[in-house]
Design an enzyme around this catalytic site. Structure first.
Site, PDB file in Angstrom:
ATOM      1  N   HIS A 240      35.279  52.202  48.150  1.00 39.87           N
ATOM      2  CA  HIS A 240      36.218  53.146  48.802  1.00 39.87           C
ATOM      3  C   HIS A 240      35.887  52.745  50.410  1.00 39.87           C
ATOM      4  O   HIS A 240      36.838  52.950  51.135  1.00 39.87           O
ATOM      5  CB  HIS A 240      36.367  54.414  48.353  1.00 39.87           C
ATOM      6  CG  HIS A 240      37.237  54.262  47.230  1.00 39.87           C
ATOM      7  ND1 HIS A 240      37.275  55.044  45.982  1.00 39.87           N
ATOM      8  CD2 HIS A 240      38.210  53.303  46.568  1.00 39.87           C
ATOM      9  CE1 HIS A 240      37.923  54.904  45.217  1.00 39.87           C
ATOM     10  NE2 HIS A 240      38.602  53.706  45.719  1.00 39.87           N
TER      11      HIS A 240
ATOM     12  N   CYS B  72      47.776  33.040  43.699  1.00 43.53           N
ATOM     13  CA  CYS B  72      47.581  34.564  43.806  1.00 43.53           C
ATOM     14  C   CYS B  72      46.019  34.669  43.938  1.00 43.53           C
ATOM     15  O   CYS B  72      45.432  35.753  43.966  1.00 43.53           O
ATOM     16  CB  CYS B  72      48.062  35.511  42.770  1.00 43.53           C
ATOM     17  SG  CYS B  72      47.405  34.941  41.028  1.00 43.53           S
TER      18      CYS B  72
HETATM   19  C1  PEP Z   1      42.119  35.086  40.347  1.00 40.59           C
HETATM   20  O1  PEP Z   1      41.137  34.380  39.291  1.00 40.59           O
HETATM   21  O2  PEP Z   1      42.198  33.845  41.164  1.00 40.59           O
HETATM   22  C2  PEP Z   1      42.692  36.010  40.092  1.00 40.59           C
HETATM   23  C3  PEP Z   1      43.926  36.171  41.106  1.00 40.59           C
HETATM   24  O3  PEP Z   1      42.639  36.980  39.410  1.00 40.59           O
HETATM   25  P1  PEP Z   1      41.291  38.133  39.336  1.00 40.59           P
HETATM   26  O4  PEP Z   1      40.850  37.916  40.842  1.00 40.59           O
HETATM   27  O5  PEP Z   1      42.221  39.383  39.265  1.00 40.59           O
HETATM   28  O6  PEP Z   1      40.498  37.635  38.231  1.00 40.59           O
END
Ligand code: PEP
Ligand code: MG
Length: 578
Positions: free
Chosen positions: A192, A501
């Site tokens: 945090h 992502c």
């Molecule tokens: C990833 O693995 O790139 C992803 C977006 O998932 P996490 O970071 O939650 O494992």
């Protein structure tokens, strides 16, 4: 001159002088054996100290809400929650009556026991919650004994705080106009204190081993919150290089912030959707604040990892409704639980035998722990009734059989919930297995999202902590880039949307490279979107396509980096995850 390398947790460049914050300089915690007759009085002292701490936290929460927003004030709401939770306070009270010890000692022992339990867990996210427990303990202790937790309230100008670990309350209590940067030995990216440092735009680096022993008070320091490098007593050359990096960064940042409300598109009009990766419902306000197109990844692990019992359907539903209400427009991609491996919820940890049997992660874990999965699906499908913005994303898909089983589960839960409208179902592409089952996956999934964090780790046989830290373990490795290109191409042929992502999407030059490879949706932490938008707006699509072509034909990560360095006049390495 000496250089220390750690982990960057809050971006930016700052110079200043070391201010050592040594919590161990505080007086010893008194330890006394008490009479049974004195227990009541000790317990009353504790209750008063808790009440004062609650009042203080209410004020702090309101101040953080006004200054930084919901997402950050939620940190102190959680502290309040723990103090109000009878389990914690009852444990301290009962230590006093059963062990016949004074209140300070009972509190100290309870905080230590909780922290030991949390830090023994493999999952980094849970381990970092120990910081909050220490913070809460220090706050109550402050009202019991005579030492001030906010010992760094008065700081000389341009102080670089060097400490073993900074607590969230300390981050808020510091005389911030004099804090140039933060350097700590411990505390991860999700601690945090790191979240607050980012919100306050204070560059921060963690993981500098023995920083408090190696850096003398007053030492001149250069803190590079992009690369995680701290330079002590820098040479003239190091000073000059740092000034260049800082100037570029500051110029970029102010231009990026000024362009925040503009479309995210290339100079020649290719539109790119910028989406948010969120880890908590309170963060939903950041989507509008950063002019984003929606939520590309809502991680739901906190619902399990923060809980002492499996979350109920109502708990899930509250969270999803909060998101739907807070999100003014655009998609809301909810990723189903991504547990297993180092992410085992506390309520399963006690059951060692069971945990050792679940040698599975992501979707396979969900297909084994079906009750957790189905409860979550029931809530998602209920929230999705009358709301077509919700999409379901399945993590760590391996291929046809697990994906088919998950889709069948979703359909059967939909029948049970009595809804005929099943949201779009997507698959994360983040395992080498999924790369070799792309066509089957694209037949079943309505969209795909590439998780570069895990994909890079598993493709390069790297430790996740190393991914992005060194050149060899970077997403810029040509093999990883070729795999991503393959997914983008196959998704295009199958007419499926594809999003990236993973963390790599948030590095401006790497994001440009992805756009050159044909990606039109990028999802990342909201605070990192401004620079991505800014750089993309300066590029033409043709240029980016040529860049991607060159990168895919390169044979080393270094060659790719060299190509990316040419994207701006900036020196190489300042933003690529290398
Ligand atoms: C990833 O693995 O790139 C992803 C977006 O998932 P996490 O970071 O939650 O494992
Ligand atoms: Mg992942």
């Amino acid at each position: 001159m000496r250089q220390f390398t750690g982990k960057p947790v809050s971006p930016g460049y700052a110079r200043g002088n070391a201010f050592l914050l040594d919590r161990f300089a505080f007086p010893m915690i008194p330890h006394r054996v008490i009479d049974a007759a004195a227990v009541d009085a000790e317990q009353t002292r504790f209750q008063l100290a808790v009440e004062r701490s609650v009042e203080e936290l209410q004020e702090l929460k309101a101040r953080v809400l006004a200054e930084l927003g919901h997402a950050q004030s939620a940190i102190f709401a959680a502290h309040l929650g723990l103090l109000r939770d009878q389990t914690f306070t009852d444990s301290v009270l009962s230590r006093m009556s059963t062990e016949l010890v004074n209140v300070e000692h009972a509190l100290h022992m309870e905080v230590n026991a909780l922290c030991r339990m949390l830090t023994s867990v493999e999952n980094a996210y849970i381990r970092e919650r120990a910081q909050d427990i220490r913070d809460i303990g220090a706050r109550v202790m402050k009202h019991l004994v005579e030492f001030g937790a906010g010992s760094c309230i008065e700081l000389p100008p341009k102080s670089v705080i060097v400490t073993q670990e900074l607590l969230p309350s300390e981050t808020m209590d510091m005389d911030r106009k004099h804090v140039a940067a933060i350097v700590t030995e411990e505390g991860g990216e999700n601690s945090h204190a790191a979240i607050l440092a980012r919100a306050l735009a204070i560059p921060a680096v963690t993981g500098i081993v023995d920083a408090t022993a190696q850096i003398a008070p007053g030492t001149e320091l250069l803190v590079d919150g992009e690369q995680g490098i701290v330079t002590a007593t820098p040479s003239t050359t190091a000073q000059r290089d740092f000034t260049n990096l800082k100037t570029h960064y500051d110029e970029d940042m102010s231009a990026a912030v000024a362009a925040r409300g503009l479309q995210c598109e290339t100079r020649d009009g290719t539109r790119v959707s910028l989406l948010a990766n969120l880890n908590r419902p309170q963060e939903v306000d950041l989507v509008a604040a950063h002019h984003l197109d929606g939520v590309g990844l809502f991680r739901t692990e906190f619902l399990f990892l923060d809980a002492m019992a499996p979350p109920s359907m109502e708990t899930h539903l509250d969270v999803y409704r909060q998101l739907v209400d807070g999100l003014q427009a655009g998609p809301l991609v909810i990723r189903t639980l991504d547990l297993g491996g180092d992410k085992i919820p506390p309520f399963l940890q006690a059951d060692n035998e069971k945990v050792s049997k679940i040698a599975a992660r992501g979707l396979r874990f969900s297909l084994i722990e079906r009750a957790l999965f189905e409860t979550q699906l029931r809530a998602i499908l209920t929230a999705a009734q009358g709301c077509d913005r919700i999409r379901v994303l399945l993590p760590m898909v391996l291929g046809k059989s697990d994906l088919e089983a998950a889709i069948e589960t979703i359909r059967s839960v939909a029948r049970e919930v009595g809804t005929s409208s099943v949201p779009s179902i997507g698959a994360m592409i983040e395992t080498p297995s999924a790369l070799f089952a792309l066509h089957e996956i694209l037949e079943l999934a309505e969209f795909v999202s590439i998780g570069t964090n895990d994909l890079t780790q598993f493709m390069l046989a790297a430790d996740r902590m190393d991914v992005g830290m060194t050149e060899d373990f970077s997403v810029l490795h040509p093999s990883v880039l070729r795999a991503i290109a393959e997914v983008v191409h196959a998704a295009g042929e199958a007419g499926r949307e594809v999003c990236i992502c993973g963390e790599a999407a948030s590095y401006p030059r790497t994001a440009c490279l992805f756009v050159g490879m044909g990606v039109r949706q990028l999802s990342m932490s909201p605070i990192r979107t401004a620079r991505v938008r800014f750089l993309l707006r300066a590029m033409t699509r043709r240029h980016l396509e040529e860049l991607a072509d060159g990168a895919l034909r390169s044979d080393t990560p270094a060659a790719v980096q060299k190509l990316l360095a040419g994207l701006t006049a900036e020196p190489v390495n300042d933003e690529s995850p290398s």
